[in-house]
Design an enzyme around this catalytic site. Structure first.
Site, PDB file in Angstrom:
ATOM      1  N   CYS A 131     -12.313   1.804 -15.065  1.00 54.43           N
ATOM      2  CA  CYS A 131     -12.680   3.198 -14.853  1.00 54.43           C
ATOM      3  C   CYS A 131     -11.235   4.448 -15.013  1.00 54.43           C
ATOM      4  O   CYS A 131     -10.813   4.786 -14.040  1.00 54.43           O
ATOM      5  CB  CYS A 131     -13.455   3.557 -13.557  1.00 54.43           C
ATOM      6  SG  CYS A 131     -14.212   4.859 -13.592  1.00 54.43           S
TER       7      CYS A 131
ATOM      8  N   CYS B 143     -17.867  -2.024 -17.875  1.00 52.32           N
ATOM      9  CA  CYS B 143     -17.762  -1.833 -16.415  1.00 52.32           C
ATOM     10  C   CYS B 143     -19.047  -2.426 -15.985  1.00 52.32           C
ATOM     11  O   CYS B 143     -20.427  -2.382 -16.574  1.00 52.32           O
ATOM     12  CB  CYS B 143     -17.729  -0.349 -16.311  1.00 52.32           C
ATOM     13  SG  CYS B 143     -18.322   0.308 -14.589  1.00 52.32           S
TER      14      CYS B 143
ATOM     15  N   CYS C  32     -24.086   4.028 -12.934  1.00 50.08           N
ATOM     16  CA  CYS C  32     -23.194   5.326 -13.093  1.00 50.08           C
ATOM     17  C   CYS C  32     -24.012   6.538 -13.409  1.00 50.08           C
ATOM     18  O   CYS C  32     -24.261   6.798 -14.444  1.00 50.08           O
ATOM     19  CB  CYS C  32     -21.953   4.700 -14.048  1.00 50.08           C
ATOM     20  SG  CYS C  32     -20.817   6.098 -14.137  1.00 50.08           S
TER      21      CYS C  32
ATOM     22  N   CYS D 148     -16.444   2.167 -20.208  1.00 49.98           N
ATOM     23  CA  CYS D 148     -17.689   2.193 -19.664  1.00 49.98           C
ATOM     24  C   CYS D 148     -18.369   0.670 -20.030  1.00 49.98           C
ATOM     25  O   CYS D 148     -19.114   0.127 -19.540  1.00 49.98           O
ATOM     26  CB  CYS D 148     -18.926   3.176 -19.993  1.00 49.98           C
ATOM     27  SG  CYS D 148     -17.838   4.624 -19.254  1.00 49.98           S
TER      28      CYS D 148
ATOM     29  N   GLU E  34       0.733  -1.250   0.129  1.00 52.11           N
ATOM     30  CA  GLU E  34      -0.096   0.112  -0.076  1.00 52.11           C
ATOM     31  C   GLU E  34       0.837   1.132   0.067  1.00 52.11           C
ATOM     32  O   GLU E  34       0.478   2.107  -0.715  1.00 52.11           O
ATOM     33  CB  GLU E  34      -0.848  -0.253   1.420  1.00 52.11           C
ATOM     34  CG  GLU E  34      -2.118  -0.846   1.041  1.00 52.11           C
ATOM     35  CD  GLU E  34      -2.957  -0.584  -0.026  1.00 52.11           C
ATOM     36  OE1 GLU E  34      -3.397   0.558  -0.233  1.00 52.11           O
ATOM     37  OE2 GLU E  34      -3.408  -1.390  -0.900  1.00 52.11           O
TER      38      GLU E  34
END
Ligand code: SF4
Length: 368
Positions: free
Chosen positions: A197, A207, A213, A204, A42
């Site tokens: 995205c 997605c 959305c 899209c 991370e």
């Protein structure tokens, strides 16, 4: 809060989890629930792409396989291992956090959002990632990818880093994070941002959230997120003096405290108001006890978050033993410099020095 959400939040998690099961990425830090490698990944991913992180992550884990080995290492060794990843403050924070986990938490990661956020370099999103991915706790995350997904999903018409935008994004992130399977959910929403995205042109058509959305519904998918207004940054002028003897050069390590602490650089000074770079270089040479006979070799520019740097390079030919001793420096070849943790602006000087050395003859000795 939920009445602000134009769809059922449970459906978002269900769709993301189903998509992740088929399309999620197989990444080295995903083969474990151990919070140590998850935390390392991370931190590395905060300002660096996955492709660039993978070899560094694997090498870092080989060198420091657990939190105790990281805490026991000198911070300089951790910075060395980090060399090339940039944003070196992250390496110092990693080390400071490892020390705190060992001394204060007996080598175990603390298990609440508040406790994790007290550790150096761990903000709310990183704490959320550790809790959700390692411990499967329902803690929301809001890294760059998730920010973009939520911004479009809710058609946020504010810059995502504005204080109001930030507040809304966190509220939505909290509302969408499911009570269970957060280990998968957090990774799924990060993957959606990284794979579908995308920043420039969202895909899209691929997605799983397309039917929910709001940006897509309003025809705004390509326009969001809104860019933050550009800041005018001040320019700082510095000169660097590369002192060489034959094919060896003097570099110094910056103090561990402060900006770019622990990184290596050529002796440097700021160009004062009313000074030219030449005058500043002569002043620096005098401070170092060096005679500046060379001319300026070139100039590089480097951007930092709060200023722009114009760095002018001068070269001096000098016997190095006395200078190095007085300056706490190290004498290295240009090849050595490739692997030392030099800070970014000075790394940009290396091609200029390589060209200079080629023109002058790399083995020339000033005593000859
Ligand atoms: Fe992003 Fe398009 Fe999916 Fe909306 S539909 S979340 S804009 S990829």
């Amino acid at each position: 809060m939920l009445e602000e959400i134009p769809f059922n939040p449970v459906e978002v998690a269900e769709r993301l989890l189903a998509w992740y099961g088929k399309s999620g990425r197989d990444l080295p830090w995903r083969h474990t629930r151990d919070p140590y490698p998850i935390w390392i990944s991370e931190i590395m991913l905060q300002q660096t792409t996955v492709t660039a992180v993978i070899p560094y992550f694997e090498a870092f884990l080989r060198r420091f396989p657990d939190v105790r080995s990281l805490a026991a290492a000198p911070v300089e060794k951790v910075i060395e291992q980090w060399a090339g990843l940039g944003y070196y403050r992250r390496a110092k924070y990693l080390h400071a956090t490892a020390v705190e986990i060992v001394t204060r938490w007996n080598g175990q990661f603390p298990g609440t959002l508040e406790q994790l956020q007290e550790l150096p370099g761990i903000g709310r999103s990183t704490a959320g990632a550790i809790l959700s991915i390692a411990f499967d706790q329902p803690a929301p995350i809001l890294d760059g990818n998730v920010r973009r997904v939520l911004c479009r999903l809710f058609a946020l018409r504010l810059p995502t880093r504005s204080s109001q935008g930030e507040k809304m994004l966190w509220r939505w992130a909290e509302a969408l994070t499911p009570a269970e399977q957060t280990h998968d959910y957090s990774q799924a929403i990060m993957d959606l941002g990284a794979m579908v995205c995308l920043p420039g042109r969202p895909r899209c058509g691929e997605c799983p959230l397309v039917v929910l959305c709001q940006a897509k519904r309003l025809g705004l998918a390509d326009e969001l997120p809104l860019a933050a207004p550009k800041k005018t940054l001040p320019t700082v002028r510095q000169v660097a003096l590369a002192i060489r003897e034959g094919d060896r050069w003097l570099v110094r390590r910056r103090s561990l405290e402060g900006m770019l602490g622990g990184l290596w650089e050529f002796p440097t000074t700021e160009v004062l108001e009313q000074e030219t770079a030449e005058i500043a270089a002569r002043r620096l040479a005098t401070d170092l006890g060096v005679e500046l006979v060379g001319k300026r070799v070139g100039e590089v520019r480097h951007g930092y978050s709060h200023f722009r740097l114009e760095l002018t390079l001068f070269v001096a030919e000098q016997s190095l033993a006395r200078v190095a001793e007085g300056q706490g420096g190290q004498v290295v070849t240009l090849l050595d410099l490739e692997s030392l943790p030099l800070h970014g602006a000075h790394k940009k000087l290396l091609p200029l020095l390589t060209r200079y050395a080629g023109q002058q003859g790399s083995t020339r000795n000033p005593e000859q």
